[in-house]
Design a protein around this motif. Sequence first.
Motif, PDB file in Angstrom:
ATOM      1  N   ILE A  92       0.871  -1.287  -0.096  1.00 20.56           N
ATOM      2  CA  ILE A  92      -0.171  -0.057  -0.006  1.00 20.56           C
ATOM      3  C   ILE A  92       0.714   1.202   0.013  1.00 20.56           C
ATOM      4  O   ILE A  92       1.829   1.423   0.856  1.00 20.56           O
ATOM      5  N   ARG A  93       0.781   2.074  -0.991  1.00 18.07           N
ATOM      6  CA  ARG A  93       1.620   3.238  -1.107  1.00 18.07           C
ATOM      7  C   ARG A  93       0.931   4.470  -1.250  1.00 18.07           C
ATOM      8  O   ARG A  93      -0.114   4.274  -1.920  1.00 18.07           O
ATOM      9  N   THR A  94       1.381   5.595  -0.431  1.00 17.82           N
ATOM     10  CA  THR A  94       0.662   6.842  -0.875  1.00 17.82           C
ATOM     11  C   THR A  94       1.574   7.855  -1.502  1.00 17.82           C
ATOM     12  O   THR A  94       2.846   7.567  -1.325  1.00 17.82           O
ATOM     13  N   SER A  95       1.093   8.842  -2.149  1.00 18.56           N
ATOM     14  CA  SER A  95       1.881   9.717  -2.834  1.00 18.56           C
ATOM     15  C   SER A  95       1.050  11.040  -3.034  1.00 18.56           C
ATOM     16  O   SER A  95      -0.040  11.197  -2.799  1.00 18.56           O
ATOM     17  N   SER A  96       1.787  12.174  -3.164  1.00 16.70           N
ATOM     18  CA  SER A  96       1.170  13.272  -3.800  1.00 16.70           C
ATOM     19  C   SER A  96       1.398  13.708  -5.344  1.00 16.70           C
ATOM     20  O   SER A  96       2.456  13.580  -5.755  1.00 16.70           O
ATOM     21  N   GLU A  97       0.174  14.061  -5.827  1.00 21.43           N
ATOM     22  CA  GLU A  97       0.534  14.545  -7.237  1.00 21.43           C
ATOM     23  C   GLU A  97       0.013  15.798  -7.459  1.00 21.43           C
ATOM     24  O   GLU A  97      -0.912  16.195  -7.021  1.00 21.43           O
ATOM     25  N   GLU A  98       0.814  16.669  -8.458  1.00 22.27           N
ATOM     26  CA  GLU A  98       0.468  17.840  -8.732  1.00 22.27           C
ATOM     27  C   GLU A  98      -0.439  17.933  -9.856  1.00 22.27           C
ATOM     28  O   GLU A  98      -0.427  17.458 -11.041  1.00 22.27           O
ATOM     29  N   LEU A  99      -1.589  18.535  -9.831  1.00 22.04           N
ATOM     30  CA  LEU A  99      -2.600  18.694 -10.766  1.00 22.04           C
ATOM     31  C   LEU A  99      -2.549  20.348 -11.284  1.00 22.04           C
ATOM     32  O   LEU A  99      -2.456  21.275 -10.222  1.00 22.04           O
ATOM     33  N   ILE A 100      -3.007  20.426 -12.355  1.00 18.72           N
ATOM     34  CA  ILE A 100      -2.874  22.040 -12.978  1.00 18.72           C
ATOM     35  C   ILE A 100      -4.549  22.174 -13.108  1.00 18.72           C
ATOM     36  O   ILE A 100      -5.239  21.460 -13.830  1.00 18.72           O
ATOM     37  N   ASN A 101      -5.000  23.135 -12.216  1.00 18.93           N
ATOM     38  CA  ASN A 101      -6.457  23.527 -12.268  1.00 18.93           C
ATOM     39  C   ASN A 101      -6.873  24.170 -13.750  1.00 18.93           C
ATOM     40  O   ASN A 101      -5.896  24.621 -14.568  1.00 18.93           O
TER      41      ASN A 101
END
Lengths: 120, 120
Positions: A92-101
């Motif tokens: 089980i891995r978690t991460s942060s992703e960057e989105l462009i609005n």
Amino acid sequence: MCAMRQADDNMTNDTMHEDGTGKSAGYPGKADNVVYIGKKPTMNYVLAVVTQFNSGMQEVTIKARGNSISRAVDVKEIVTNRFFPDLKEKSIRTSSEELINEDGTKSKVSAIQITLARPN
Amino acid sequence: MCAMRQADDNMTNDTMHEDGTGKSAGYPGKADNVVYIGKKPTMNYVLAVVTQFNSGMQEVTIKARGNSISRAVDVKEIVTNRFFPDLKEKSIRTSSEELINEDGTKSKVSAIQITLARPN
């Protein structure tokens, strides 16, 4: 942290098939044994995972971002408790992703990746 | 799967303190270094985790059920990316808990438990 919530609302599911399996472009390195969790009813995604294992896959990965993370955990729990009690939780891995609005601003959204595997 | 969603709405936060740390009854085996995630703004819980580490804790566990699971992952990501980049992710575990609704029916709800630890 409104930005993070907001990012999730801006997410589109256009890279996702009816059954939750991702087969088109959008995610890099995608494979058939990945089920992307969106806003459809939980059992749709449970069925997608069960179908993958029944078609002979050794491993299935469940991926979700933002508010869908809770649903991803639901899917994992239902698949392992009700359908395949022998499955191993490989990671089980978690991460942060960057989105462009849409307005060009960036926001971060959390993601989860749960890999289930058949017992050897 | 309506039952699972519904169960979450029926959850009460009466066992939770203002800062997200659980110090009253409700969860078995609770300790001071556990932060329970509820429906408050994400940064409240981030602050609770940061405070625990700053007060000398070697480990802090983040727990959440139902729809709050996504927020638990947000908290973990913000704490590790922004405040303590050296923290180790000791474990991430998911489970199912059975709740009894007000009308006496039972429903299952997913839960997550993320343990972060200082580097040795």
